[in-house]
Design a protein around this motif. Sequence first.
Motif, mmCIF file in Angstrom:
data_model
loop_
_atom_site.group_PDB
_atom_site.id
_atom_site.type_symbol
_atom_site.label_atom_id
_atom_site.label_comp_id
_atom_site.label_asym_id
_atom_site.label_seq_id
_atom_site.Cartn_x
_atom_site.Cartn_y
_atom_site.Cartn_z
ATOM 1 N N LEU A 281 -16.418 2.791 119.846
ATOM 2 C CA LEU A 281 -16.050 3.834 120.822
ATOM 3 C C LEU A 281 -16.057 5.219 120.176
ATOM 4 O O LEU A 281 -16.609 6.167 120.732
ATOM 5 N N ARG A 282 -15.453 5.316 119.008
ATOM 6 C CA ARG A 282 -15.371 6.621 118.342
ATOM 7 C C ARG A 282 -16.749 7.124 117.903
ATOM 8 O O ARG A 282 -16.985 8.326 117.880
ATOM 9 N N HIS A 283 -17.615 6.200 117.560
ATOM 10 C CA HIS A 283 -18.965 6.581 117.135
ATOM 11 C C HIS A 283 -19.700 7.338 118.250
ATOM 12 O O HIS A 283 -20.473 8.254 117.983
ATOM 13 N N GLU B 279 -17.760 15.207 118.969
ATOM 14 C CA GLU B 279 -16.953 15.559 117.790
ATOM 15 C C GLU B 279 -15.561 16.064 118.169
ATOM 16 O O GLU B 279 -14.568 15.699 117.548
ATOM 17 N N GLY B 280 -15.491 16.917 119.186
ATOM 18 C CA GLY B 280 -14.197 17.461 119.612
ATOM 19 C C GLY B 280 -13.250 16.380 120.111
ATOM 20 O O GLY B 280 -12.036 16.420 119.867
ATOM 21 N N LEU B 281 -13.805 15.387 120.801
ATOM 22 C CA LEU B 281 -12.970 14.295 121.326
ATOM 23 C C LEU B 281 -12.516 13.358 120.208
ATOM 24 O O LEU B 281 -11.431 12.779 120.282
ATOM 25 N N LYS B 282 -13.349 13.206 119.175
ATOM 26 C CA LYS B 282 -12.946 12.356 118.048
ATOM 27 C C LYS B 282 -11.650 12.880 117.426
ATOM 28 O O LYS B 282 -10.730 12.129 117.124
ATOM 29 N N THR B 283 -11.586 14.193 117.262
ATOM 30 C CA THR B 283 -10.391 14.808 116.688
ATOM 31 C C THR B 283 -9.203 14.675 117.637
ATOM 32 O O THR B 283 -8.085 14.340 117.228
#
Length: 197
Positions: A19-21, A25-29
Motif C-alpha cells: 500500500l505504501r509503495h 510521497e506526501g501521503l506516505k509521510t
Amino acid sequence: MTVEKPVTEQEKAKSLVLLRHHLHEGLKTEYMMVGNPKELWDCLNERFGHHKRVLLPKALFDWTNLRFQDFKSVIDYNSTMHEIVSILRYCDHPVTDEQMIEKTLTTFHASNILLQEQYRERGFKKFNELMSVLLVAEQNSDLLLKNHNLRPTGSLATHHEANATSSYPPEANATRRGGRGNYNGRGRGRGNYRGRG
C-alpha cells in the motif's frame, strides 16, 4: 460455512509495504504512523472514496458527446476514447468493446455513411481491431492526398503546355518555332528580345 484463517503479522507487513509503495510521497509521510494495512486502507477510502462521484458526471457527459467526426486523426480519437472509458470503468460504469465500436461507427460524419456500413458488416468484436483498420485507412488516404497535392490528376500534360506558352514572351515563341529574331531567355520570361526583321 468457511472459517477465515487469521492473517499473520508477516502478511500484514507485506500488505502495508505494498500500500505504501503506491502512495504519493506526501501521503506516505502523512500516514507514516498508521501501522495496520486495514486501518490505512479505511483512512484512504474515507478521504478519497468520493473521487468517483466527482469524476463520474463529467465522464458520462464526455462519453455522450464523444463523436468520431470531431477528431482530426484516428490516434487522437482513440486516445480520448480510452481516457473516457478508463474513468468510467474506474467509476464502476464498465464500457464494453461492443459499445465502443458502436459509438465510433454511429458518430462517423454523415458523408461517410457508406464506410460506416462497410465497417459494420465486417463484424468487429474488439475495439482495437476497428482502430487498426481505421489507422491503415487514414494512412492510405493521407498518402493519396499527398500524392494528389504534389501532382494533381492530369497536371503533367497541362504543366508542360503552360510552361511552353507562359514562360516566354509571345515573340520568343515565334522565334523558337523558326521565326527570325534574337532571344535571350535569362530570367524566365523577362529576358531581352531584339528582332532583326
